[in-house]
Design a protein around this motif. Structure first.
Motif, mmCIF file in Angstrom:
data_model
loop_
_atom_site.group_PDB
_atom_site.id
_atom_site.type_symbol
_atom_site.label_atom_id
_atom_site.label_comp_id
_atom_site.label_asym_id
_atom_site.label_seq_id
_atom_site.Cartn_x
_atom_site.Cartn_y
_atom_site.Cartn_z
ATOM 1 N N ARG A 1 0.810 -1.219 0.000
ATOM 2 C CA ARG A 1 0.000 0.000 0.000
ATOM 3 C C ARG A 1 0.843 1.269 0.000
ATOM 4 O O ARG A 1 0.403 2.318 -0.469
ATOM 5 C CB ARG A 1 -0.950 0.000 1.202
ATOM 6 C CG ARG A 1 -1.996 -1.106 1.142
ATOM 7 C CD ARG A 1 -3.108 -0.898 2.132
ATOM 8 N NE ARG A 1 -4.148 -1.931 1.984
ATOM 9 C CZ ARG A 1 -5.376 -1.814 2.467
ATOM 10 N NH1 ARG A 1 -5.715 -0.726 3.143
ATOM 11 N NH2 ARG A 1 -6.252 -2.784 2.304
ATOM 12 N N ASP A 2 2.054 1.204 0.522
ATOM 13 C CA ASP A 2 2.886 2.404 0.530
ATOM 14 C C ASP A 2 3.373 2.776 -0.862
ATOM 15 O O ASP A 2 3.850 3.896 -1.075
ATOM 16 C CB ASP A 2 4.083 2.214 1.467
ATOM 17 C CG ASP A 2 4.910 0.995 1.111
ATOM 18 O OD1 ASP A 2 4.365 0.069 0.480
ATOM 19 O OD2 ASP A 2 6.102 0.976 1.460
ATOM 20 N N ARG B 1 -3.556 6.252 4.442
ATOM 21 C CA ARG B 1 -2.364 5.654 5.044
ATOM 22 C C ARG B 1 -2.460 5.608 6.571
ATOM 23 O O ARG B 1 -1.981 4.677 7.208
ATOM 24 C CB ARG B 1 -1.118 6.420 4.603
ATOM 25 C CG ARG B 1 -0.949 6.413 3.096
ATOM 26 C CD ARG B 1 0.378 7.013 2.662
ATOM 27 N NE ARG B 1 0.420 7.118 1.213
ATOM 28 C CZ ARG B 1 0.667 6.107 0.406
ATOM 29 N NH1 ARG B 1 0.898 4.905 0.905
ATOM 30 N NH2 ARG B 1 0.677 6.263 -0.907
ATOM 31 N N ALA C 1 3.371 7.445 5.065
ATOM 32 C CA ALA C 1 3.286 8.154 3.788
ATOM 33 C C ALA C 1 4.687 8.291 3.219
ATOM 34 O O ALA C 1 5.692 8.235 3.928
ATOM 35 C CB ALA C 1 2.650 9.524 3.971
#
Length: 510
Positions: free
Chosen positions: A461-462, A498, A505
């Motif tokens: 996801r980052d 996030r 982030a």
């Protein structure tokens, strides 16, 4: 050109115009793989380099798979990317239709009415799937063989050799398989003529010598394969896949229309084999026979290209019908009217089908209005292990995020041996096709496809800013940490939160 109505120039022009009809209305030709190509073309053009060069690297190389790429590169700067793609793709069935009529004239001495039954094959499954470079190469191969036969009939052998040395290189550059099929057609035709008065092996040797003007691309192929890791080749003699491929020659949307249409073509060819419909020109019989043999011997995946064997069948049928001359006393006008009716019905059916696909694509692509430029999109497109006859053709819609919004999307192909475009983000499986194909449960025949909820739990996801689910509904639990920014029916676009996801982030990984 004189003779019956289907032999006149005005009919050639009308047939070619009719072949363009299905593609006139859709904003983008609704072919399964085409959006993926359009995404690559955007990177290729370099007009979004400030955004896309952070995610992709594009390097021009001489490979046998550049036909549409080169034309789009030339035209897009004049009219824009998507209009250029549409124009080039429309040209493919138009050229194929004209080439088949011309080939019939050269094979039989005049355009056979049976050739009209071959015209819908310009929209065969390889084209529907979006193998645009291959289909463009095959259009050139059919027209090139017709030109070869004409020069031979005029006894312009020296001129033919001089013309086909560069022409063979052009066809190979468009698509290597198109060049290979041109060579097969030429060899088969030359062998069929010589086999009448020579032993089979001697005729084959002489035919190979006559075909040498088409040989220079062999050197380009050696350079191509020497430029990278060898591409995947496998699934030889997969008889189940070959039988499915036979049934899919005219596959589009409605099985009740597509299978009876295929049956008409098969019955016409069978009647020709039995002598009831007429006789095949020797060159056509040899070329169609060798194409069927190649279909049986080739693997499903050849040098990284899937459906390598199944792509050949429509053209085996097309060549056979182009070279089928009606028997003496046959009602040729009735055959021609039947062929014309068949062509019109198939064309109208394809036109309606494409209009439906266009509506579906427009509905899904409305999500892009809510996507900021320079996003990094992890897309999941709903699919099943067993695809229905009318496949959704949404598999590569995420590439429009790249083409229209300058965004990264995880749907580009990873092609060993011919990497014009490569993903520079170190995302592993989640950076390229088939990570965007989403299934509910694991597919036994394709372990590379992650189940939907597992993919949503595992993707980094980052490295992404958004998740785009296209007809891929999932549980609320799998959507934790995602904020909806657009929803419609079973599709949705989410921004990655996030903080809620407990992820730091930061910029994308370099």
């Amino acid at each position: 050109m004189t003779g019956r109505w289907w032999e006149r120039r005005w009919f050639f022009a009308a047939a070619m115009l009719l072949a363009a009809l299905p593609l006139l209305w859709p904003a983008v030709p609704p072919l399964t793989d085409l959006p993926g190509h359009i995404g690559r073309y955007r990177v290729m053009l370099g007009d979004e380099a400030a955004l896309l060069d952070r995610y992709y690297a594009f390097e021009w190389r001489l490979v046998g798979n550049l036909g549409v790429d080169l034309l789009v590169a030339a035209l897009a700067r004049l009219m824009g990317l998507e209009p250029a793609v549409k124009l080039v793709v429309i040209a493919i069935p138009v050229l194929t239709t004209g080439a088949l009529l011309w080939l019939s004239r050269e094979l039989t001495g005049r355009v056979s009415p049976w050739a009209l039954f071959a015209l819908p094959l310009a929209y065969g499954y390889p084209f529907q799937f979006g193998f645009v470079n291959y289909c463009f190469g095959m259009a050139l191969a059919l027209g090139g063989w017709a030109f070869w036969l004409r020069l031979g009939r005029l006894n312009r052998i020296g001129v033919r050799a001089a013309v086909f040395v560069p022409f063979g290189l052009v066809v190979w550059t468009c698509h290597a398989m198109g060049w290979a099929m041109l060579g097969l057609f030429v060899f088969a035709g030359e062998w069929a003529v010589r086999a009448k008065d020579r032993k089979i092996l001697r005729a084959a040797f002489d035919a190979a010598i006559a075909s040498l003007p088409l040989a220079p691309p062999v050197l380009a192929m050696l350079a191509w394969q020497g430029g990278g890791a060898p591409a995947d080749t496998g699934r030889f003699f997969d008889l189940v896949a070959k039988l499915k491929g036979l049934g899919s020659v005219l596959r589009d949307r409605w099985i009740w229309l597509d299978l009876p249409a295929l049956l008409v073509i098969v019955m016409a060819i069978y009647a020709g084999i039995r002598g009831q419909a007429g006789r095949f020109a020797p060159q056509a019989a040899a070329a169609a026979g060798l194409t069927v043999l190649a279909f049986l011997l080739l693997p499903f995946t050849l040098l990284g290209s899937a459906y390598a064997d199944l792509r050949l069948l429509p053209f085996a049928f097309a060549v056979a019908l182009a070279g089928l001359t009606p028997r003496e006393g046959a009602p040729v006008r009735i055959i021609a009217l039947g062929g014309l009716a068949f062509f019109i019905v198939r064309t109208l059916g394809t036109t309606v089908s494409f209009a439906f696909y266009d509506v579906d694509w427009r509905r899904e692509l409305a999500a892009l209005d809510a996507l900021p430029r320079d996003a990094r999109v992890f897309a999941l497109v709903g699919d099943g292990c067993d695809q229905p006859w009318a496949h959704s053709r949404r598999t590569h819609l995420p590439a429009f995020a790249t083409a229209r919004r300058g965004a990264f999307a995880n749907d580009q192909w990873r092609m060993e041996g011919a990497p014009l475009l490569r993903v520079t983000l170190p995302l592993g499986y989640f950076g390229h096709d088939p990570s965007q194909i989403s299934v509910v449960q694991a597919c036994p025949h394709d372990p590379n496809l992650l189940p939907r909820e597992r993919a949503l739990a595992a993707f980094p996801r980052d490295a992404f800013t958004h998740v785009w689910l296209i007809e891929a509904p999932t549980s609320p639990r799998a959507l934790r940490g995602l904020t909806p920014v657009w929803k419609q029916d079973g599709s949705a676009l989410y921004a990655i939160d996030r903080a809620a996801s407990r992820l730091p982030a930061g910029p994308p990984p370099q």
